[in-house]
Design a protein around this motif. Structure first.
Motif, PDB file in Angstrom:
ATOM      1  N   GLU A  38      -8.395  -2.770  16.040  1.00  0.00           N
ATOM      2  CA  GLU A  38      -7.023  -2.891  15.533  1.00  0.00           C
ATOM      3  C   GLU A  38      -6.910  -2.143  14.206  1.00  0.00           C
ATOM      4  O   GLU A  38      -7.743  -2.306  13.322  1.00  0.00           O
ATOM      5  CB  GLU A  38      -6.672  -4.382  15.374  1.00  0.00           C
ATOM      6  CG  GLU A  38      -5.500  -4.700  14.467  1.00  0.00           C
ATOM      7  CD  GLU A  38      -4.186  -4.058  14.896  1.00  0.00           C
ATOM      8  OE1 GLU A  38      -3.842  -4.129  16.093  1.00  0.00           O
ATOM      9  OE2 GLU A  38      -3.511  -3.484  14.019  1.00  0.00           O
ATOM     10  N   GLN A  39      -5.849  -1.376  14.102  1.00  0.00           N
ATOM     11  CA  GLN A  39      -5.621  -0.561  12.909  1.00  0.00           C
ATOM     12  C   GLN A  39      -5.359  -1.415  11.660  1.00  0.00           C
ATOM     13  O   GLN A  39      -5.808  -1.103  10.570  1.00  0.00           O
ATOM     14  CB  GLN A  39      -4.415   0.335  13.194  1.00  0.00           C
ATOM     15  CG  GLN A  39      -4.106   1.315  12.113  1.00  0.00           C
ATOM     16  CD  GLN A  39      -3.048   2.322  12.561  1.00  0.00           C
ATOM     17  OE1 GLN A  39      -2.450   2.178  13.622  1.00  0.00           O
ATOM     18  NE2 GLN A  39      -2.818   3.322  11.756  1.00  0.00           N
ATOM     19  N   GLY A  40      -4.620  -2.501  11.843  1.00  0.00           N
ATOM     20  CA  GLY A  40      -4.270  -3.359  10.720  1.00  0.00           C
ATOM     21  C   GLY A  40      -5.415  -4.289  10.344  1.00  0.00           C
ATOM     22  O   GLY A  40      -6.468  -4.311  10.969  1.00  0.00           O
ATOM     23  N   SER A  41      -5.151  -5.095   9.300  1.00  0.00           N
ATOM     24  CA  SER A  41      -6.191  -6.043   8.898  1.00  0.00           C
ATOM     25  C   SER A  41      -5.942  -7.431   9.492  1.00  0.00           C
ATOM     26  O   SER A  41      -6.633  -8.382   9.157  1.00  0.00           O
ATOM     27  CB  SER A  41      -6.247  -6.130   7.369  1.00  0.00           C
ATOM     28  OG  SER A  41      -4.999  -6.578   6.895  1.00  0.00           O
ATOM     29  N   TYR A  48       2.870  -8.044  12.765  1.00  0.00           N
ATOM     30  CA  TYR A  48       2.018  -7.790  11.606  1.00  0.00           C
ATOM     31  C   TYR A  48       2.658  -6.698  10.748  1.00  0.00           C
ATOM     32  O   TYR A  48       2.721  -6.813   9.521  1.00  0.00           O
ATOM     33  CB  TYR A  48       0.624  -7.362  12.090  1.00  0.00           C
ATOM     34  CG  TYR A  48      -0.265  -6.830  10.995  1.00  0.00           C
ATOM     35  CD1 TYR A  48      -1.066  -7.687  10.251  1.00  0.00           C
ATOM     36  CD2 TYR A  48      -0.283  -5.466  10.695  1.00  0.00           C
ATOM     37  CE1 TYR A  48      -1.869  -7.197   9.228  1.00  0.00           C
ATOM     38  CE2 TYR A  48      -1.088  -4.968   9.681  1.00  0.00           C
ATOM     39  CZ  TYR A  48      -1.882  -5.836   8.949  1.00  0.00           C
ATOM     40  OH  TYR A  48      -2.668  -5.350   7.943  1.00  0.00           O
ATOM     41  N   TRP A  49       3.157  -5.644  11.380  1.00  0.00           N
ATOM     42  CA  TRP A  49       3.645  -4.476  10.642  1.00  0.00           C
ATOM     43  C   TRP A  49       5.084  -4.648  10.150  1.00  0.00           C
ATOM     44  O   TRP A  49       5.442  -4.162   9.097  1.00  0.00           O
ATOM     45  CB  TRP A  49       3.578  -3.226  11.532  1.00  0.00           C
ATOM     46  CG  TRP A  49       2.169  -2.866  11.918  1.00  0.00           C
ATOM     47  CD1 TRP A  49       1.582  -3.073  13.129  1.00  0.00           C
ATOM     48  CD2 TRP A  49       1.172  -2.255  11.101  1.00  0.00           C
ATOM     49  NE1 TRP A  49       0.277  -2.635  13.116  1.00  0.00           N
ATOM     50  CE2 TRP A  49      -0.004  -2.121  11.877  1.00  0.00           C
ATOM     51  CE3 TRP A  49       1.143  -1.808   9.775  1.00  0.00           C
ATOM     52  CZ2 TRP A  49      -1.176  -1.560  11.388  1.00  0.00           C
ATOM     53  CZ3 TRP A  49      -0.027  -1.234   9.289  1.00  0.00           C
ATOM     54  CH2 TRP A  49      -1.165  -1.125  10.088  1.00  0.00           C
ATOM     55  N   ASN A 108      -9.002  -2.951  10.789  1.00  0.00           N
ATOM     56  CA  ASN A 108      -9.015  -1.725   9.950  1.00  0.00           C
ATOM     57  C   ASN A 108      -9.677  -0.553  10.678  1.00  0.00           C
ATOM     58  O   ASN A 108     -10.440   0.210  10.086  1.00  0.00           O
ATOM     59  CB  ASN A 108      -9.721  -1.996   8.616  1.00  0.00           C
ATOM     60  CG  ASN A 108      -9.088  -3.183   7.903  1.00  0.00           C
ATOM     61  OD1 ASN A 108      -7.880  -3.200   7.684  1.00  0.00           O
ATOM     62  ND2 ASN A 108      -9.884  -4.203   7.601  1.00  0.00           N
ATOM     63  N   THR A 110      -8.792   2.601  12.911  1.00  0.00           N
ATOM     64  CA  THR A 110      -7.766   3.500  13.431  1.00  0.00           C
ATOM     65  C   THR A 110      -8.415   4.492  14.380  1.00  0.00           C
ATOM     66  O   THR A 110      -9.175   5.374  13.957  1.00  0.00           O
ATOM     67  CB  THR A 110      -7.092   4.261  12.261  1.00  0.00           C
ATOM     68  OG1 THR A 110      -6.555   3.290  11.364  1.00  0.00           O
ATOM     69  CG2 THR A 110      -5.995   5.181  12.751  1.00  0.00           C
ATOM     70  N   LEU A 168       6.581  -0.517   8.456  1.00  0.00           N
ATOM     71  CA  LEU A 168       5.308  -0.396   7.706  1.00  0.00           C
ATOM     72  C   LEU A 168       5.446  -1.190   6.428  1.00  0.00           C
ATOM     73  O   LEU A 168       5.102  -0.726   5.352  1.00  0.00           O
ATOM     74  CB  LEU A 168       5.080   1.071   7.332  1.00  0.00           C
ATOM     75  CG  LEU A 168       4.311   1.955   8.283  1.00  0.00           C
ATOM     76  CD1 LEU A 168       4.229   3.366   7.730  1.00  0.00           C
ATOM     77  CD2 LEU A 168       2.907   1.416   8.539  1.00  0.00           C
ATOM     78  N   ASP A 171       2.482  -6.130   2.559  1.00  0.00           N
ATOM     79  CA  ASP A 171       2.190  -7.555   2.612  1.00  0.00           C
ATOM     80  C   ASP A 171       2.779  -8.256   1.382  1.00  0.00           C
ATOM     81  O   ASP A 171       3.316  -9.364   1.469  1.00  0.00           O
ATOM     82  CB  ASP A 171       0.665  -7.730   2.634  1.00  0.00           C
ATOM     83  CG  ASP A 171       0.274  -9.023   3.303  1.00  0.00           C
ATOM     84  OD1 ASP A 171       1.179  -9.780   3.690  1.00  0.00           O
ATOM     85  OD2 ASP A 171      -0.937  -9.279   3.423  1.00  0.00           O
TER      86      ASP A 171
END
Ligand code: NAP
Length: 550
Positions: A38-41, A48-49, A108, A110, A168, A171
């Motif tokens: 997953e690209q995000g944390s 999430y985005w 994290n 990508t 985008l 947080d």
């Protein structure tokens, strides 16, 4: 079961959104070795985005969440009929923890390339941080609305204030208090953000190119009695959304617009107006989206509602779409959206009259001059449908990049597979859904899971969509885009919002029953044509074997 020789994992899934998490659950339950990157944390994908203020479901919360676990359904209490982003994100976190999936997720990460290796029959996947993995099967659950789009406005990067894209969103909390705010874009995201920011900002200037048919979401808290009913009705709800063509609970109407008298019609429209979210399409007259006269009747009714709310008649006219009827583009559902324009600190810039010429260090310049801002919100949408898949660096058989194979638009079988890219699946991708996405995407994930099980049981190591079936499905989707789809060619569903993108339909207007029917045909034929010979030779002609005309 551990992975076979030559592969680090049996299944590599990309994307921890609603589809990827479900596919991960299915794979783990079926005993495969599986990893999700997953690209995000964190998990949640869209949820999430898209953490902008006002972000929330416009599907009813309990129809958006999962149905694979009755326990989960009954223990998770949604606070509202259309829950907000923080709650939605919490839900997906709860799911991965409850089912012990988090340890299978690498955050994290990508993905920059995924290359099919014919010799070993595996995918070699590489990520930006140097991560590599070999997987027998690759599942790209990368979503249809996951690549934010910024218009190419001169000077965009030069702005010295704060600038955010809704897709985008950071947080950390963005403080709008007393700020001069610009919002560019009036799709679902802009429509949600504007009424939340307006009461706290010193000013909100909305830059609108095309108005949308915004109708009330009708969100409200779920009462304790409704909570009890939801729990008691688990099976009924699961079965209804499981069979519904749209994946919603809303009832379809069997009446046509002009069967009713004008008075009956007005009363009907008032009832439909009170329904939550997509009820205004699904429970409307059955010809509302496809009969232009019927569509004009409902659109006129909605225009009347807009005029009744917006006090300044000139602003009201600018907010009423003239280039498309209701559902000609994906309609947003709002809360206090038109009301926001009655505030003295909210103004509307019609970009058709005064186009944006540049973004400067201090603000936005149009033909009417420069306006200075502290914050610019880009609510300018996404590279829909194929955006993420075309950027994933997928290279299939004979070194063919997916982005080249799809240069003129996606070629898919059931919106799940594409020929020449063996052992590669993209549930939740283009050509799949046109309704409550998690329900369609869940059907597709189930199909993938069953196909993998069949291949494992029968000793097939390579699975590939037969070309004939891909041609068949893609042609059906494209024909239905003309005959069955309400969507205007200017819609992002045709890729029209992205300069230079091939114009091709990216949804599935055939609907869910057709998708399910086609899946059943494949299953009943024992996936005829899906298993090429050991030397890579194509399998039998799937279309013929499945009795589908070419
Ligand atoms: P969108 O519907 O594509 O809207 C983008 C907006 O930006 C449009 O108003 C568009 O104008 C404008 N725009 C694009 N390029 C522009 C330019 N060069 N100059 C000026 N304006 C420009 O994107 P979105 O609002 O993010 O929504 C996308 C989808 O995400 C929705 O349709 C929905 O499926 C999903 N979504 C769902 C929810 C929810 O309620 N659950 C919330 C948000 C988003 P034009 O119309 O003229 O192109």
């Amino acid at each position: 079961m551990s992975s076979d020789a030559g592969a680090d994992v049996d299944i590599l899934i990309v994307g921890a959104g609603v589809t990827g998490i479900y596919q991960l659950y299915l794979a783990r339950e079926a005993g495969y070795s599986v990893q999700l990157v997953e690209q995000g944390s964190g998990v949640g994908g869209t949820w999430y985005w898209n953490r902008y203020p006002g972000s929330r479901y416009d599907s009813e919360s309990y129809t958006y969440g999962y149905f694979f676990s009755e326990e989960l359904f009954k223990e998770w209490e949604w606070s509202e009929h259309f829950a907000g982003q923080p709650e939605n994100e919490r839900y997906f976190n709860r799911v991965v923890d409850k089912f012990d999936l988090r340890r299978l997720i690498r955050f994290n990460t990508t993905v920059t390339s995924a290359v099919w290796d014919e010799t070993s029959g595996t995918w070699r996947v590489t990520a930006q941080d140097g991560y590599t993995a070999r997987a027998r099967y690759l599942v790209a659950a990368t979503g249809v609305l996951s690549v934010p789009f910024y218009p190419n406005v001169p000077g965009r990067e030069s702005f010295r204030g704060e600038a955010y894209h809704t897709g985008l969103w950071p947080d950390a909390e963005v403080d709008f208090t007393g700020k001069r705010v610009a919002v560019i874009g009036t799709g679902s995201s802009g429509v949600q953000v504007i009424p939340i920011v307006a009461p706290v900002a010193s000013s909100v200037t909305v830059y609108q190119r095309t108005p949308n048919w915004v109708t009330p979401l009708h969100n409200r808290p779920i009462t304790p009695q409704e909570q009890a009913e939801l729990k008691a009705d688990f099976e009924k709800i699961r079965d209804t959304v499981g069979k519904s063509p749209s994946g919603f609970l809303h009832q379809h109407s069997d009446k046509s617009t002009f069967e009713d008298s004008p008075e009956e019609r007005q009363a009907f429209y008032e009832r439909v107006w009170q329904l939550g979210g997509f009820g205004k399409i699904i429970s409307n007259y059955r010809d509302m989206t496809l009969n232009p006269a019927a569509n004009a009747e409902w659109s006129r009714f909605v225009a009347g509602k807009i005029r009744a709310v917006v006090k300044d008649p000139a602003t009201a006219e600018k907010l009423i779409p003239k280039d498309h009827g209701y559902a000609g583009k994906r309609p947003p559902y709002g809360t206090g959206y038109f009301e926001a324009y009655n505030r003295p600190n909210v103004s509307l810039v019609d970009l058709n009259e005064t186009p944006i010429t540049a973004v400067t260090e201090t603000g936005i310049e149009t033909a009417a001059g420069l306006q200075e801002f502290d914050i610019i919100v880009w609510a300018t949408g996404f590279d829909f449908g194929t955006g993420a898949l075309r950027r994933l660096g997928v290279v299939g058989r004979d070194g063919l990049p997916l982005k080249d194979y799809w240069a003129d638009g996606p070629l898919t079988y059931l919106g799940i597979m594409t020929h020449g890219f063996p052992n590669f699946f993209f549930p939740g991708g283009p050509h799949g859904a046109a309704g409550n996405n998690p329900r369609y995407n869940g059907d597709q994930s189930d199909f993938v899971a069953e196909l993998l099980d069949f291949a494992r049981e029968h000793g097939h190591r390579v699975i590939e969509a037969p070309k004939a079936l891909e041609v068949e499905w893609t042609a059906m989707v494209n024909d239905a885009a003309i005959t069955m789809s309400p969507f205007n060619e200017q819609s992002y569903f045709f890729g029209a919002n992205i300069p230079g993108k091939a114009k091709a339909f990216l949804l599935n207007s055939l609907g869910r029953p057709k998708l399910l029917q086609m899946m059943e045909i494949a299953v009943k034929s024992d996936y005829a044509g899906f298993f090429p010979g050991p030397d890579g030779a194509p399998g039998p002609d799937g279309a013929e074997a499945q009795g589908i005309s070419k």
